[in-house]
Enzyme design. Structure first.
Site, PDB file in Angstrom:
ATOM      1  N   GLU A  49       5.500   6.296   9.707  1.00 13.81           N
ATOM      2  CA  GLU A  49       6.552   5.661   8.911  1.00 13.81           C
ATOM      3  C   GLU A  49       6.851   6.536   7.705  1.00 13.81           C
ATOM      4  O   GLU A  49       5.946   6.952   6.985  1.00 13.81           O
ATOM      5  CB  GLU A  49       6.105   4.287   8.401  1.00 13.81           C
ATOM      6  CG  GLU A  49       6.129   3.205   9.459  1.00 13.81           C
ATOM      7  CD  GLU A  49       5.635   1.869   8.909  1.00 13.81           C
ATOM      8  OE1 GLU A  49       5.291   1.013   9.719  1.00 13.81           O
ATOM      9  OE2 GLU A  49       5.590   1.701   7.667  1.00 13.81           O
ATOM     10  N   ASP A  60       7.608  -4.408  -2.490  1.00 17.99           N
ATOM     11  CA  ASP A  60       6.484  -3.484  -2.638  1.00 17.99           C
ATOM     12  C   ASP A  60       5.674  -3.731  -3.899  1.00 17.99           C
ATOM     13  O   ASP A  60       6.201  -4.096  -4.939  1.00 17.99           O
ATOM     14  CB  ASP A  60       7.001  -2.038  -2.644  1.00 17.99           C
ATOM     15  CG  ASP A  60       7.369  -1.592  -1.240  1.00 17.99           C
ATOM     16  OD1 ASP A  60       6.479  -1.664  -0.366  1.00 17.99           O
ATOM     17  OD2 ASP A  60       8.526  -1.210  -1.018  1.00 17.99           O
TER      18      ASP A  60
END
Lengths: 276, 406
Positions: A49, A60
């Site tokens: 990724e 996040d």
């Protein structure tokens, strides 16, 4: 068969789960990132990724937020990331690359232009955190035409009523977010995650990857027992942060430290045998 | 193909929260079930007369509604044109329109059985209003505020603490309102079972833009009745309101959207000037994009990264605008203009001297535009400006700009 499907077929053949690594593109600078990226397959990453930095990463935690800021500060643009993937792809035809990020940079690039350019660069799949199925009709046809798989996220909050909607149009694999929370904060217990994964499997035949909160080889091994792949992100990004010099530039041991960590995580994942 | 013209401009959004191309629900999957739950609970509440009755009770007895519609005779004479009325939402409890929405949302949170309240704040007005209703309803409250904003709005930080809220400084990103909103969303994702997120403006994922608009529409509904009473049943000719996220403007405009004769003007913050890059005018200087759960006009760079807004008014200092405004802009139902920091400062002082009302810096932007517009209009032209907040909170900032040491 897509590169992602081929890779999961290989993993089944080998009787083990895969390791998916996450690094933010351009962190702390594009050259260091590309060196790290190039060595990930050999270190043991089965799928990769690549995080696309965004100014406002709502899902996040602190580690990946900081990585995104470092990448943006070093001048990283989406087109640079696609170029870096293109260079990686010329040297590695087999390791799937999945771009992970938020919708605005992609939308601003242009849906048609982005899907075309990403596919041409050798990107295989996309995880767009803030593009739920309710909003993806404008995006999915272009992605599909270009041969990109849109990987869906599931969460502990995704119930039986919700899952069919989430998984409609899903490609590649399902990325299960193990905790209700943000990246790099808490870890879920296997006992909590297992029933949710079983629920997801009742709704799809796609491989299921589990991420969020997996940091150590032991946690990776434990997760590998119930998942088709294990995602590690924040723990790797923290290694980047720990190997910066006083000016915030890449220290000499950064790439080697990352690859050693990936090798240890890969060994953890490979400890666990799975039925074919 | 002809553009589809709906019979009403007040029927939006559609079932997915879209106003034309704008709005929607651009959130992570973890949050989807939560916002769907809020939507369902809000739809049920709207259909329940006891919800509206409870809301009305608190609006009357706690907030102090209806707020007056005041004929500003001296400003009218000064500008020498349109007849200027001020909708006095600065007289509400806590000093701004923000509490209209907070009362509505906390009653909803209580109906949903939520036991913890979170909010984001820029200037601190929404944070204070949220901390206030959380105290009233005895719910723990966490307010996220950028550390840059905490420094320039210290009195509001102290107010929130007095009200029992925990103020968490946000250092991520650029440490302003957009980062506070990111942090509130992160908190919500991490506390999915017990927490209700009170968003302060007509932005965020569906149903927030519509829900906040509905709660703020009391401003326009009262204005319609009050002006009709004062002016022989007439409608206003022009409505003017300041726009950051756009909740006070939407509250004033929405009840009049289908009255074709009513001209509406939203005033964005031009900061140092829209062409300087130091501004908060998302419509004048931004492009459509996706942030904080909705598609709308955003200040962003050529790679789709969000740019910081700038305004002397911390309450207008947001790089986006509510999605319904984005749509009303595109279909040209509402005009959007801008006023600079300097123009707002001038209007701020003028209003204090002529009317004995110290306005907040936010409505000072609206008044700055009124000062340009009113002189061009005939004397029987009825202009209503939303005085959405009072300026007590701003005196320190204004003094600093005027070179006065307090």
């Amino acid at each position: 068969m897509s590169r992602i499907s081929r890779r999961f077929a290989d993993l089944r053949e080998q009787g083990r789960a895969g390791l998916i690594t996450f690094l933010t593109a351009g962190d702390p600078d594009m050259a260091t990132f590309e060196t790290a990226l190039a060595g990930l397959p050999e270190a043991g990453a089965d799928l990769i990724e690549v995080g696309v930095p965004f100014s406002d990463p709502m899902a996040d935690g602190p580690a990946i937020q900081a990585a995104g800021l470092r990448a943006l500060k070093s001048g990283t643009k989406l087109r640079h990331i696609l170029a870096a993937v293109g260079r990686f792809r010329r040297a590695d035809e087999n390791t799937p690359i999945i771009l992970m990020g938020y919708y605005n940079p992609i939308f601003h690039y242009g849906i048609e232009a982005f899907t075309t350019d990403a596919a041409e660069a050798g990107v295989d799949g996309l995880i767009i955190v803030d593009l739920p199925p309710e909003e993806s009709d404008e995006f999915l046809p272009s992605a599909t035409r270009a041969g990109l798989e849109l990987i869906r996220l599931t969460a502990p909050t995704s119930d039986d009523a919700r899952l069919p909607k989430v998984l409609k149009g899903a490609g590649g694999f399902v990325y299960h977010v193990a905790i209700a929370g943000i990246t790099g904060t808490r870890s879920a217990s296997i006992a909590d995650v297992q029933p949710v994964v079983e629920r997801i499997r009742r709704h799809t035949n796609l491989p299921v990857a589990i991420g969020f909160g997996i940091r150590t080889p032991d946690q990776a091994a434990a997760t590998a027992a119930i998942a088709d792949a294990v995602v590690v992100g924040s723990a790797l990004v923290e290694t980047v942060a720990a190997n910066l010099n006083a000016e915030g530039k890449a220290g000499p041991g950064l790439v080697a430290a990352l690859h050693a960590q990936v090798a240890a995580l890969a060994a953890g994942v490979r400890r666990v045998a799975r039925g074919k | 193909m002809p553009q589809f013209i709906p019979n009403s401009l007040r029927s939006g959004p559609d079932e997915n929260g879209h106003f034309g191309a704008y709005g929607g629900r651009f959130v992570a999957e973890t949050l989807m079930p939560l916002i769907l739950e809020v939507e369902k609970a809000y739809e049920a509440a709207k259909a329940d007369p006891s919800f509206q009755a409870e809301l009305d009770y608190y609006l009357e007895h706690y907030v102090g509604r209806p707020s007056p519609l005041y004929f500003a005779e001296r400003l009218t004479r000064h500008f020498g044109g349109a007849k200027i009325y001020l909708k006095r939402d600065e007289l509400n409890h806590t000093g701004a329109h923000k509490i209209n929405n907070c009362i509505g949302q906390i009653i909803l949170a209580k109906r949903m059985g939520k036991t913890r309240i979170i909010a984001e704040t820029g200037a601190g007005q929404h944070g204070v209003a949220t901390a206030t209703v959380a105290a009233l309803f005895n719910l723990p409250c966490v307010v996220y505020m950028g550390e840059t904003d905490m420094a320039r709005q210290a009195p509001n930080v102290f107010r929130m603490k007095l009200l029992g809220a925990e103020v968490r400084g946000v250092t991520s990103g650029t440490a302003t309102l957009k980062d506070a909103m990111n942090e509130a969303l992160r908190d919500w994702v991490s506390h999915v079972d017990d927490t209700f997120y009170i968003i302060g403006t007509v932005a965020g994922p569906h149903p927030y833009p519509a829900m906040v608009r509905d709660f703020q529409s009391v401003i326009g509904v009262e204005t319609r009745a009050q002006l009709a009473k004062a002016e022989n049943g007439r409608l206003p000719d022009t409505l003017v309101a300041a726009i950051g996220g756009g909740s006070n403007a939407m509250g004033l405009f929405h009840p009049f959207l289908d009255d074709a004769s009513v001209r509406m003007v939203g005033v964005e913050a031009a900061g140092h000037g829209v062409d300087t890059g130091m501004h908060a005018a998302s419509l004048a200087g931004g492009e459509p994009g996706v942030l904080h759960g909705n598609r709308t006009y955003l200040l962003q760079d050529d790679d789709g990264q969000i740019i910081d807004a700038h305004s002397i008014s911390a309450g207008l200092d947001y790089p986006g605008i509510g999605p319904e405004h984005a749509w009303l802009h595109d279909i040209k139902r509402v005009e959007y203009v801008s006023a600079t920091d300097d123009e707002a400062l001038e209007a701020f002082q003028l209003c204090a001297k002529l009317e004995g009302i110290i306005p907040a810096l936010e409505p000072s932007h609206a008044l700055a535009h009124v000062s340009r517009l009113a002189p061009t209009l005939p004397k029987d032209h009825l202009l209503v400006m939303n005085m959405c907040g009072r300026g007590d909170k701003d005196i320190f900032a204004v003094a600093a700009h005027l070179g006065v040491t307090l």
